[in-house]
Design an enzyme around this catalytic site. Structure first.
Site, PDB file in Angstrom:
ATOM      1  N   MET A 170       0.840  -1.206   0.000  1.00 29.60           N
ATOM      2  CA  MET A 170       0.000   0.000   0.000  1.00 29.60           C
ATOM      3  C   MET A 170       0.869   1.248   0.000  1.00 29.60           C
ATOM      4  SD  MET A 170      -3.246   0.742   2.409  1.00 29.60           S
ATOM      5  CE  MET A 170      -2.604   1.616   3.802  1.00 29.60           C
ATOM      6  N   CYS A 171       0.531   2.168  -0.826  1.00 29.08           N
ATOM      7  CA  CYS A 171       1.240   3.436  -0.873  1.00 29.08           C
ATOM      8  C   CYS A 171       0.242   4.530  -1.211  1.00 29.08           C
ATOM      9  CB  CYS A 171       2.319   3.439  -1.958  1.00 29.08           C
ATOM     10  SG  CYS A 171       3.624   2.223  -1.717  1.00 29.08           S
ATOM     11  N   GLY A 172       0.637   5.776  -0.980  1.00 23.77           N
ATOM     12  CA  GLY A 172      -0.229   6.904  -1.308  1.00 23.77           C
ATOM     13  C   GLY A 172       0.378   7.745  -2.420  1.00 23.77           C
TER      14      GLY A 172
ATOM     15  N   ARG B 294      -1.278   5.665   4.534  1.00 20.18           N
ATOM     16  CA  ARG B 294      -1.011   4.756   3.423  1.00 20.18           C
ATOM     17  C   ARG B 294       0.471   4.349   3.390  1.00 20.18           C
ATOM     18  NH1 ARG B 294      -5.317   4.149   0.118  1.00 20.18           N
ATOM     19  NH2 ARG B 294      -3.997   3.071  -1.380  1.00 20.18           N
TER      20      ARG B 294
END
Lengths: 502, 348
Positions: free
Chosen positions: B1-3, B30
């Site tokens: 998960m990343c933003g 995130r």
């Protein structure tokens, strides 16, 4: 016991349950090796095993209407010895009595490690989701042949696409010639290829006229004997294969004895009835890579530039050879590992010559990439593929497609009795004897092969899906999908994979 | 998960990084504090025709070696230490900025290839040194920390850019280190990525056989190099390059009614099979002419886009869009595999 019987002992025999047996005699008819004899006992006849010729083909067992037969081991016992096992003693006896080369069929039976079994797939957990092939697209479409290095070089995309061979599943039916197998089996493979969008190879025995409608799904072979190579033959195929070598017997030719050259075979191979069909060991117009280039371009010119595949056995210097073949103009390189099957090969060659396909495939794919010519030719891996996991491991190592021969035979009844060259295949596969070959029903064989391929296809999709990959193109050459166990550093480095846990 | 977040002014109106910071801070969860970064375009108007190299190094010795190497191969117009606020992150590498023009010799046909070659050399051969960005009139600022920390560390309030891209990292496959944070940059192209490239194994081999060297221990790097080979070296349009990276399914390709277009897509899919991306991904890419987003064909990672007359905004979460702008003319969630491409309406 006469000394001439030394070494002929069979290590299997049919065991009869006489309580179930009703003496119908079907088993004696089914056994083409005369292992079973019906003898009178009381008011009925019962089967008796000769204990000389059983090869564990299981034909009698499967066909017995009463289920009264089991094939059991009947060991040829010798005093236990680490080196002189019964197998070696048996063979020495056999050769001492015949003075000939010991022939065999099927694939190598050495106990060298099978590297496929030491490779394990990855799977998605948490950070990337797996994809359910039952719900999402999971595509295995593959195009074989020469591809441009960049889209900029493509003048006419339609021309390029037309020049490639499309496969819905990257599986092909390995070259098995009409002569080594019979027409029924070729028909069944041809029909399956057309139906499922695959490719079948003719092998070196030409293309029977009944199979012309399936030529568009066939790669036709041009081998050292040039059997069946006519002007028309060079026009109708989907592609052509120059056969240099075969995994089971690298460096040697073939011989279909005259008594097997019956009417259809004689016509298709374009040789006289009952004449020996000899395939020389080398192609006598190819003594060098320059000569190969001439033949490749001769075939391209006559066929209207259809893809040309060159089939070689996996041997020590396979990477350099494959690179030369691609530079010589081949659009596909077919690598046949030392475990590949054969109708007839000297035992000593089958089990001792060549290298495993896993290593050959890995070095060829890597070499072509290092030289920047991987796009110029597709790689077909063959010789020892047993199941869909082997297929996917081959793809991950870098194969564009695999070819399977033995699995097709097995699907149609073969139990691996290794007597393909006898002409008596009890399952009607590797025989052209009119009586025995009618045992193979084309529709039945077609259904069996279709089922096998469909089953494998589902499994391949599962392997892709559980890795979160929806297109086989992202699996191809993706060696990070594999980890090794029980492999040494050298093997890991040749395979280009990491050890499990890394 | 990343933003992910991005904003672009269609008319190249400049602003500092405060709006992108708000969008990234909102998406703080995130990531896990092990990586964040920003790319800003239009920030070096004085040296806009020079390659701005952002170099990170773990020792002054490595920096010295880089300086020597750069002096040998480039005309160095200006060198400066990058301004940082080291109160917010105390354990950090050294950062240096160089404005460069390549010293081309006769056999160096293509200046871009020349620059890439030198970037690869520094990344692979100079121990402890690493080029974060090498484009013109743009820069990448990244490291180990939260989006807020990294923003403040690099003092991004002080830069004026017309396109901003932000990223917040939650590393799962590879270690969190300063060079491994996003964006990944090569020349003008900067990539931020949420997801995991399952096709990495073959993408990397494809790139290596074309002379690229993957050094960053992370999968996103291949996207930057792939775009470079496709767009700059092979001359594909952005749309075609996107088709290569996230192509339509074979089943869809076969349904095309236009035979010529079908063959064109088929040819591209066949030629660039090894460049196709598989696995869950949402990617936002800044380039010299604009900004675009792509997602995987199954849409396993989020991407939303908001537009006004003069601006376009991208973010992983809709709420982050509203941190940058209140009054959208349109907010859309692109469908799986559907790209969004925004190009500037004027020349720089």
């Amino acid at each position: 016991m006469s000394t001439s019987r030394l070494g002929l002992q069979s290590t299997f025999r049919p065991s009869f349950n006489l309580e179930l047996c009703d003496g119908c005699g079907e088993c004696a008819i089914e056994c083409t090796f005369n292992e079973i004899k019906m003898v009178p006992q009381g008011d009925k006849k019962i089967p008796v095993a000769n204990r000389l010729a059983c090869g564990a083909c299981h034909r009698c067992e499967v066909m017995c209407p009463r289920g009264a037969i089991r094939i059991v081991e009947d060991p040829f016992v010798t005093r236990p010895h680490g080196i002189w096992t019964p197998q070696h003693i048996n063979r020495a006896h056999l050769q001492a009595s015949t003075g000939s080369v010991a022939l065999t069929g099927f694939g190598a039976e050495t106990n060298l490690p099978v590297l496929w079994d030491k490779l394990l797939f990855n799977a998605c957990q948490v950070t990337n989701p797996s994809i359910d092939p039952q719900r999402e697209p999971m595509e295995t479409n593959t195009y074989l042949g020469r591809k441009a290095a960049s889209f900029r070089e493509v003048r006419d995309p339609s021309e390029m696409v037309k020049s490639l061979i499309p496969l819905d599943i990257p599986i092909m039916f390995a070259p098995m010639s009409y002569g080594s197998i019979n027409l029924n089996l070729q028909k069944a493979m041809a029909r399956v290829a057309k139906k499922l969008g695959l490719i079948w190879y003719t092998g070196e025995g030409g293309l029977h006229k009944d199979l012309y409608p399936y030529a568009d799904w066939a790669i036709l072979q041009v081998a050292s004997g040039r059997f069946g190579v006519s002007p028309e033959y060079l026009k109708i195929g989907r592609g052509y294969q120059i056969k240099i070598g075969q995994g089971a017997k690298p460096g040697i030719g073939g011989h279909l004895p005259g008594e097997k050259v019956l009417e259809g075979i004689s016509e298709t191979r374009m040789i006289p009835l009952y004449s020996d069909a000899i395939s020389p060991a080398p192609q006598h117009d190819i003594y060098s890579i320059e000569d190969l280039r001439l033949l490749i371009y001769a075939i391209k010119e006559t066929s209207g530039y259809k893809p040309v595949c060159v089939k070689i056995a996996a041997v020590h210097n396979v990477a350099a050879i494959a690179s030369g073949i691609v530079s010589a103009g081949a659009d596909m390189v077919y690598l046949d590992g030392f475990r590949g099957g054969t109708g007839a090969a000297p035992n000593i060659v089958r089990d001792n010559v060549g290298i495993p396909i896993e290593l050959a495939l890995a070095v060829v794919d890597q070499r072509l990439r290092e030289e920047g010519i991987r796009n110029q030719a597709s790689i077909v891996a063959a010789g020892g593929i047993r199941n869909s996991a082997d297929v996917m491991k081959a793809i991950a190592l870098g194969a564009d497609a695999v070819a399977i021969g033995t699995p097709v035979l097995v699907a149609c009844g073969c139990h691996g009795c290794q007597r393909c060259s006898s002409g008596k295949c009890p399952w009607g596969l590797t025989t052209n004897d009119p009586m025995i070959s009618q045992r193979l029903d084309v529709e039945w064989a077609e259904e069996r092969i279709t089922n096998l391929i469909n089953g494998w296809h589902h499994e391949m999709q599962e392997i892709m899906g559980l890795n979160g990959i929806y297109d086989i193109g992202s699996f191809r050459g993706n060696r990070l999908m594999l980890r090794g166990v029980d492999l040494n550093d050298k093997e890991l480095s040749i395979l280009g994979i990491k050890y499990a846990g890394e | 998960m990343c933003g992910i977040a991005g904003l672009i002014s269609h008319q190249r109106e400049k602003e500092n990084g405060s709006r992108i910071k708000k969008a990234m801070v909102l998406q703080n969860d995130r990531g896990n504090g092990l990586g964040a970064g920003y790319a800003a375009y239009g920030i070096f108007p004085v040296y806009k025709d020079h390659h701005a190299f952002h170099v990170m190094a773990d020792s002054s010795f490595a920096l010295k070696e880089v300086s020597q190497f750069l002096n040998e191969h480039f005309w160095v117009a200006h060198t400066e230490e990058m301004t940082i606020w080291d109160k917010v992150i105390t354990d950090h590498p050294l950062f240096m900025r160089y404005f460069l023009q390549p010293k081309l010799r006769e056999d160096d046909v293509n200046p871009d290839d020349f620059v890439i070659d030198k970037v690869m050399h520094i990344n692979t051969s100079i121990n402890g040194a690493f080029v974060c960005s090498s484009g013109k009139n743009m820069g990448v600022f990244k490291g180990v920390g939260t989006p807020k920390d990294i923003y403040e560390f690099f003092r991004l309030d002080e830069y004026q850019g017309y396109c901003w891209v932000g990223h917040n990292r939650f590393p799962t496959n590879t270690p969190g280190w300063w060079g491994g944070a996003h964006p990944f940059n090569l020349l003008g192209c900067s990539i931020v990525h949420n997801g995991e490239i399952s096709s990495y194994g073959i993408n990397q081999r494809y790139l290596e056989s074309n002379g690229y060297i993957c050094t960053l221990q992370t999968d996103t790097e291949v996207v930057a190099y792939l775009l470079d080979i496709l767009i700059r070296r092979h001359g594909l349009s952005i749309m075609d390059a996107i088709t290569v990276l996230a192509p339509p399914y074979w089943a869809s390709t076969k349904r095309y009614s236009d035979r010529k277009e079908q063959d064109r897509i088929t040819a591209m899919k066949v030629i660039y099979e090894a460049a196709m991306l598989n696995g869950p991904f949402a990617i936002l890419a800044g380039f010299d002419n604009g900004l675009f987003s792509i997602t995987d064909n199954t849409k396993l990672r989020p991407m939303t886009v908001g537009t006004t007359t003069d601006y376009s905004y991208f973010a992983s979460e809709v709420s982050a869009l509203y941190e940058m702008e209140q009054d959208f003319t349109q907010v859309v969630t692109p469908r799986a595999g559907q790209p969004v491409i925004i190009q500037y309406q004027n020349e720089a």
